[in-house]
Scaffold this motif. Structure first.
Motif, mmCIF file in Angstrom:
data_model
loop_
_atom_site.group_PDB
_atom_site.id
_atom_site.type_symbol
_atom_site.label_atom_id
_atom_site.label_comp_id
_atom_site.label_asym_id
_atom_site.label_seq_id
_atom_site.Cartn_x
_atom_site.Cartn_y
_atom_site.Cartn_z
ATOM 1 N N THR A 1 0.829 -1.205 0.000
ATOM 2 C CA THR A 1 0.000 0.000 0.000
ATOM 3 C C THR A 1 0.864 1.255 0.000
ATOM 4 N N SER A 2 1.977 1.213 0.700
ATOM 5 C CA SER A 2 2.891 2.353 0.716
ATOM 6 C C SER A 2 3.454 2.609 -0.680
ATOM 7 N N GLU A 3 3.821 1.552 -1.381
ATOM 8 C CA GLU A 3 4.353 1.681 -2.734
ATOM 9 C C GLU A 3 3.273 2.178 -3.696
ATOM 10 N N ALA A 4 2.055 1.652 -3.569
ATOM 11 C CA ALA A 4 0.965 2.063 -4.458
ATOM 12 C C ALA A 4 0.605 3.530 -4.259
ATOM 13 N N SER A 5 0.742 4.028 -3.048
ATOM 14 C CA SER A 5 0.387 5.425 -2.776
ATOM 15 C C SER A 5 1.282 6.395 -3.555
ATOM 16 N N LYS A 6 2.426 5.934 -4.009
ATOM 17 C CA LYS A 6 3.329 6.780 -4.796
ATOM 18 C C LYS A 6 2.799 7.003 -6.214
ATOM 19 N N SER A 7 1.929 6.127 -6.687
ATOM 20 C CA SER A 7 1.401 6.233 -8.048
ATOM 21 C C SER A 7 -0.010 6.798 -8.112
ATOM 22 N N PHE A 8 -0.766 6.666 -7.028
ATOM 23 C CA PHE A 8 -2.169 7.045 -7.059
ATOM 24 C C PHE A 8 -2.424 8.317 -6.264
ATOM 25 N N GLU A 9 -3.115 9.236 -6.890
ATOM 26 C CA GLU A 9 -3.563 10.457 -6.214
ATOM 27 C C GLU A 9 -4.672 10.093 -5.227
ATOM 28 N N SER A 10 -5.551 9.179 -5.668
ATOM 29 C CA SER A 10 -6.624 8.716 -4.796
ATOM 30 C C SER A 10 -7.005 7.286 -5.163
ATOM 31 N N VAL A 11 -7.539 6.583 -4.176
ATOM 32 C CA VAL A 11 -8.043 5.225 -4.353
ATOM 33 C C VAL A 11 -9.413 5.188 -3.684
ATOM 34 N N ARG A 12 -10.402 4.707 -4.427
ATOM 35 C CA ARG A 12 -11.759 4.612 -3.888
ATOM 36 C C ARG A 12 -12.271 3.193 -4.065
ATOM 37 N N CYS A 13 -12.868 2.672 -3.022
ATOM 38 C CA CYS A 13 -13.438 1.329 -3.048
ATOM 39 C C CYS A 13 -14.953 1.443 -3.185
ATOM 40 N N GLU A 14 -15.490 0.751 -4.170
ATOM 41 C CA GLU A 14 -16.940 0.680 -4.344
ATOM 42 C C GLU A 14 -17.378 -0.752 -4.061
ATOM 43 N N ILE A 15 -18.083 -0.929 -2.969
ATOM 44 C CA ILE A 15 -18.513 -2.255 -2.512
ATOM 45 C C ILE A 15 -19.857 -2.599 -3.145
ATOM 46 N N THR A 16 -19.958 -3.814 -3.720
ATOM 47 C CA THR A 16 -21.230 -4.262 -4.276
ATOM 48 C C THR A 16 -21.911 -5.299 -3.390
ATOM 49 N N HIS A 17 -21.110 -6.084 -2.670
ATOM 50 C CA HIS A 17 -21.678 -7.115 -1.802
ATOM 51 C C HIS A 17 -20.878 -7.150 -0.500
ATOM 52 N N LEU A 18 -21.594 -7.318 0.597
ATOM 53 C CA LEU A 18 -20.973 -7.416 1.913
ATOM 54 C C LEU A 18 -21.843 -8.347 2.748
ATOM 55 N N LEU A 19 -21.345 -9.549 2.990
ATOM 56 C CA LEU A 19 -22.120 -10.589 3.658
ATOM 57 C C LEU A 19 -21.377 -11.071 4.891
ATOM 58 N N GLU A 20 -22.118 -11.358 5.954
ATOM 59 C CA GLU A 20 -21.504 -11.834 7.193
ATOM 60 C C GLU A 20 -22.159 -13.139 7.615
ATOM 61 N N ASP A 21 -21.319 -14.097 7.999
ATOM 62 C CA ASP A 21 -21.788 -15.385 8.508
ATOM 63 C C ASP A 21 -20.874 -15.762 9.664
ATOM 64 N N GLY A 22 -21.363 -15.605 10.879
ATOM 65 C CA GLY A 22 -20.521 -15.871 12.044
ATOM 66 C C GLY A 22 -19.355 -14.902 12.076
ATOM 67 N N ASN A 23 -18.131 -15.445 12.157
ATOM 68 C CA ASN A 23 -16.950 -14.571 12.191
ATOM 69 C C ASN A 23 -16.295 -14.438 10.809
ATOM 70 N N ASN A 24 -17.060 -14.733 9.756
ATOM 71 C CA ASN A 24 -16.553 -14.590 8.382
ATOM 72 C C ASN A 24 -17.343 -13.512 7.639
ATOM 73 N N VAL A 25 -16.609 -12.696 6.885
ATOM 74 C CA VAL A 25 -17.223 -11.635 6.089
ATOM 75 C C VAL A 25 -16.740 -11.783 4.651
ATOM 76 N N THR A 26 -17.688 -11.739 3.722
ATOM 77 C CA THR A 26 -17.366 -11.775 2.298
ATOM 78 C C THR A 26 -17.658 -10.398 1.720
ATOM 79 N N ILE A 27 -16.705 -9.904 0.945
ATOM 80 C CA ILE A 27 -16.846 -8.590 0.324
ATOM 81 C C ILE A 27 -16.503 -8.697 -1.156
#
Length: 137
Positions: free
Chosen positions: A54-80
């Motif tokens: 992530t430190s190396e990638a920050s040298k190339s990107f002005e900004s990074v945005r995450c767009e989540i389409t699915h976020l599911l939770e089952d017990g202590n597991n999360v799928t994204i």
């Protein structure tokens, strides 16, 4: 008060962890492991590796945005399922999709502990991008 696994995972991916490395340690367990299958091959990463990437990638990107389409939770597991969009330093006014991801995270002690992730380069065709439009979480 306990924080849900969905909140932990969502907060990490939507944080500015590329530019604020403290977010890596804030969300990831010190003994975390990420098993990552990508088009370029397999990677087994620990927290130090994530910090370095992530430190190396920050040298190339002005900004990074995450767009989540699915976020599911089952017990202590999360799928994204999500797409990263970036603006480069060379062209900060244009945001482009860079990659699509699906990850399953085990939550331990309120932190992301074991991750199993697959990624592929983003396809910019309209049909492909429609499949990554947000859904109600």
């Amino acid at each position: 008060m306990s924080t849900s696994g969905k909140s932990i995972v969502s907060d990490f991916y939507t944080s500015d962890f590329f530019n604020e490395n403290a977010n890596v340690k804030k969300h990831l367990h010190p003994e975390m492991e990420l098993f990552w299958n990508a088009r370029t091959g397999y990677s087994h990463m620990r927290i130090e590796d994530i910090s370095a990437v992530t430190s190396e990638a920050s040298k190339s990107f002005e900004s990074v945005r995450c767009e989540i389409t699915h976020l599911l939770e089952d017990g202590n597991n999360v799928t994204i399922r999500f797409t990263f969009f970036v603006s480069t330093i060379e062209n900060p006014n244009e945001e482009v999709p860079v990659a699509h991801f699906v990850a399953i995270w085990e939550i331990k002690d309120g932190l992301m502990y074991k991750g199993y992730q697959m990624s592929q380069p983003a396809e910019e065709s309209q049909e492909a991008m429609i499949s990554y439009q947000g859904v109600n979480l």
